[in-house]
Design a protein around this motif. Structure first.
Motif, short mmCIF file in Angstrom:
data_model
loop_
_atom_site.label_atom_id
_atom_site.label_comp_id
_atom_site.label_asym_id
_atom_site.label_seq_id
_atom_site.Cartn_x
_atom_site.Cartn_y
_atom_site.Cartn_z
N MET A 1 0.95 -1.09 -0.05
CA MET A 1 0.00 0.01 -0.05
C MET A 1 0.93 1.13 0.06
O MET A 1 1.77 1.43 0.70
N HIS A 2 0.49 2.20 -0.83
CA HIS A 2 1.22 3.39 -0.86
C HIS A 2 0.51 4.56 0.04
O HIS A 2 -0.72 4.68 -0.41
N ILE A 3 1.15 5.35 0.77
CA ILE A 3 0.57 6.35 1.63
C ILE A 3 1.22 7.59 0.87
O ILE A 3 2.62 7.97 1.03
N LEU A 4 0.56 8.47 0.25
CA LEU A 4 1.17 9.57 -0.33
C LEU A 4 0.85 10.99 0.23
O LEU A 4 -0.52 11.16 0.48
N SER A 5 1.63 11.73 0.85
CA SER A 5 1.46 13.01 1.26
C SER A 5 1.48 13.94 0.17
O SER A 5 2.46 14.04 -0.74
N VAL A 6 0.58 14.80 0.23
CA VAL A 6 0.55 15.79 -0.94
C VAL A 6 0.90 17.21 -0.08
O VAL A 6 0.21 17.67 0.65
N MET A 7 1.91 17.71 -0.32
CA MET A 7 2.42 18.74 0.60
C MET A 7 3.25 19.96 -0.40
O MET A 7 3.94 19.54 -1.02
N ASN A 8 2.94 21.19 0.34
CA ASN A 8 3.77 22.31 0.00
C ASN A 8 3.52 23.21 1.02
O ASN A 8 2.20 23.38 1.56
N HIS A 9 4.28 23.92 1.60
CA HIS A 9 4.31 24.93 2.69
C HIS A 9 3.88 26.38 2.14
O HIS A 9 3.67 27.28 2.89
N LYS A 10 3.83 26.58 0.98
CA LYS A 10 3.02 27.72 0.42
C LYS A 10 1.64 27.20 -0.08
O LYS A 10 1.33 26.36 -0.93
N GLY A 11 0.71 28.19 0.27
CA GLY A 11 -0.75 27.86 -0.16
C GLY A 11 -1.00 28.55 -1.55
O GLY A 11 -0.06 29.02 -2.26
N GLY A 12 -2.06 28.06 -1.89
CA GLY A 12 -2.54 28.75 -3.54
C GLY A 12 -2.07 27.88 -4.52
O GLY A 12 -1.90 28.26 -5.61
N VAL A 13 -1.20 26.89 -4.34
CA VAL A 13 -0.75 25.92 -5.35
C VAL A 13 -1.45 24.73 -6.05
O VAL A 13 -0.91 23.88 -6.64
N GLY A 14 -2.88 24.68 -5.58
CA GLY A 14 -3.42 23.45 -5.78
C GLY A 14 -3.25 22.24 -5.35
O GLY A 14 -3.70 20.91 -5.74
N LYS A 15 -2.81 22.29 -3.85
CA LYS A 15 -2.58 21.09 -3.33
C LYS A 15 -3.88 20.19 -2.86
O LYS A 15 -3.71 19.06 -3.16
N THR A 16 -4.68 20.84 -2.50
CA THR A 16 -6.24 20.28 -1.96
C THR A 16 -6.66 19.86 -3.44
O THR A 16 -7.27 18.56 -3.32
N THR A 17 -6.99 20.55 -4.37
CA THR A 17 -7.38 20.15 -5.65
C THR A 17 -6.65 18.86 -6.19
O THR A 17 -7.30 18.03 -7.02
N THR A 18 -5.40 18.85 -6.12
CA THR A 18 -4.55 17.82 -6.86
C THR A 18 -4.85 16.28 -6.02
O THR A 18 -4.97 15.53 -6.30
N THR A 19 -5.11 16.67 -4.48
CA THR A 19 -5.20 15.30 -3.85
C THR A 19 -6.60 14.85 -4.24
O THR A 19 -6.81 13.61 -4.35
N LEU A 20 -7.68 15.63 -4.33
CA LEU A 20 -8.91 15.33 -4.44
C LEU A 20 -9.09 14.42 -5.86
O LEU A 20 -9.62 13.44 -5.88
N ASN A 21 -8.54 15.09 -6.68
CA ASN A 21 -8.77 14.68 -8.34
C ASN A 21 -7.54 13.37 -8.42
O ASN A 21 -7.89 12.43 -9.27
N ILE A 22 -6.66 13.23 -7.67
CA ILE A 22 -5.91 11.91 -7.77
C ILE A 22 -6.55 10.94 -7.04
O ILE A 22 -6.77 9.81 -7.38
N ALA A 23 -7.17 11.43 -6.04
CA ALA A 23 -8.40 10.23 -5.44
C ALA A 23 -9.16 9.81 -6.29
O ALA A 23 -9.39 8.56 -6.38
N ALA A 24 -9.81 10.62 -7.20
CA ALA A 24 -10.85 10.17 -8.12
C ALA A 24 -10.24 9.58 -9.25
O ALA A 24 -11.10 8.43 -9.53
N ALA A 25 -9.36 9.80 -9.56
CA ALA A 25 -8.62 9.02 -10.76
C ALA A 25 -8.14 7.68 -10.34
O ALA A 25 -8.33 6.66 -11.02
N LEU A 26 -7.48 7.38 -9.12
CA LEU A 26 -7.32 6.12 -8.58
C LEU A 26 -8.30 5.40 -8.63
O LEU A 26 -8.32 4.17 -8.61
N HIS A 27 -9.66 5.84 -8.15
CA HIS A 27 -11.03 5.14 -8.05
C HIS A 27 -11.32 4.79 -9.34
O HIS A 27 -11.97 3.62 -9.72
#
Length: 286
Positions: free
Chosen positions: A1-27
């Motif tokens: 099992m892979h556990i992937l942290s999506v991280m950047n200490h700068k806001g506004g880079v699409g971090k959450t959007t990227t997490t959500l849509n990778i999740a959807a693509a994996l599904h």
């Protein structure tokens, strides 16, 4: 099992959007996914349809860190199809006061995610193929908990000349985490996000980042588009809201690149490693 942290200490880079849509693509690819929202702003939790009341009164990732409750106690099943969610909480903003970074507190998330109900692949009704962690936009005890619990790291970034300095500082954090905690976190890669090809300076910055980081930068770049915000307002992924859009296809392509790298890593790690091969797999940013 892979556990992937999506991280950047700068806001506004699409971090959450990227997490959500990778999740959807994996599904879409048949995986069962667990998403942990560790950002006290709760953006991923809101985007997936939880109400403010759900978040303020229900279980959250704060319970994992502060009370060491199990995933089974705090998750929401199929918040999106095939994706379970442990939402965030405003309580995460106070983690620095409640967790001691120089104690075992730093490994609490690792302990929770090592539970057999999460990792035992013989029980397919209660396990996950991938865990995604939406990290807070800072370097905190919560972020370090996520890094120590993860097998892999994804860094979304908007191309700019300041991005290079930000990426180098993330690399320093990763290197320190590895050396101090004997951690083997692997860099899955850097994802270029919110691309606007009409902005010459962004194109120039993209070329410089690719030149500097070479194969660590994914080929797929995510465009800036209003469709992303429209999907989130409707509590849907891009892949469900606008499945034929350019942005949705780019997230599918990015996910394919990520999973191919995982397959390459796994093949390498299952063989006989030399020290040079290990360094290649897990080299920090520099």
């Amino acid at each position: 099992m892979h556990i992937l942290s999506v991280m950047n200490h700068k806001g506004g880079v699409g971090k959450t959007t990227t997490t959500l849509n990778i999740a959807a693509a994996l599904h879409e690819n048949g995986q069962r996914v667990l998403l942990l929202d560790l950002d006290s702003q709760c953006s991923a939790s809101f985007a997936m349809g939880l109400s403010r009341q759900n978040i303020s009164s229900g279980p959250s990732t704060a319970d994992l860190l502060f009370k060491q409750r199990s995933i089974a106690d705090v998750r929401y099943h199929n918040t999106w199809p095939g994706i379970d969610l442990v939402p965030a909480s405003i309580d995460l903003a106070h983690a620095g006061l409640r967790l001691n970074p120089n104690s075992d507190d730093i490994g609490r998330l690792s302990t929770v995610l090592s539970d057999s109900k999460v990792t035992d692949t013989t029980d397919t009704t209660d396990t996950y193929d991938t865990v995604l962690i939406d990290c807070p936009p800072d370097i905190s005890v919560v972020t370090v908990n996520a890094l120590l619990a993860s097998t892999d790291l994804l860094i979304p970034t908007v191309p700019s000349f300041l991005s290079l300095q930000g990426l180098k500082s993330i690399g320093e954090v990763v290197a320190q985490t590895r050396s101090k905690h004997d951690n083997t976190l692997a860099l899955s890669g850097i994802a270029l996000t919110r691309m606007n090809r009409h902005r010459t300076e962004m194109e120039d910055a993209m070329r410089e980042i690719r030149t500097h980081y070479h194969h660590n930068v994914f080929k797929t770049a995510i465009p800036e588009t209003d469709t992303i915000e429209q999907a989130q307002k409707r509590h849907q992924s891009l892949l469900d809201y606008a499945p034929h859009s350019t942005a949705a296809q780019r997230y599918r392509n990015l996910t394919a690149e990520i999973t191919q790298r995982w397959a390459d890593y796994d093949t390498l790690l299952n063989g006989v490693q030399t020290s040079s091969e290990s360094d290649t797999v897990s080299s920090p940013l520099s």
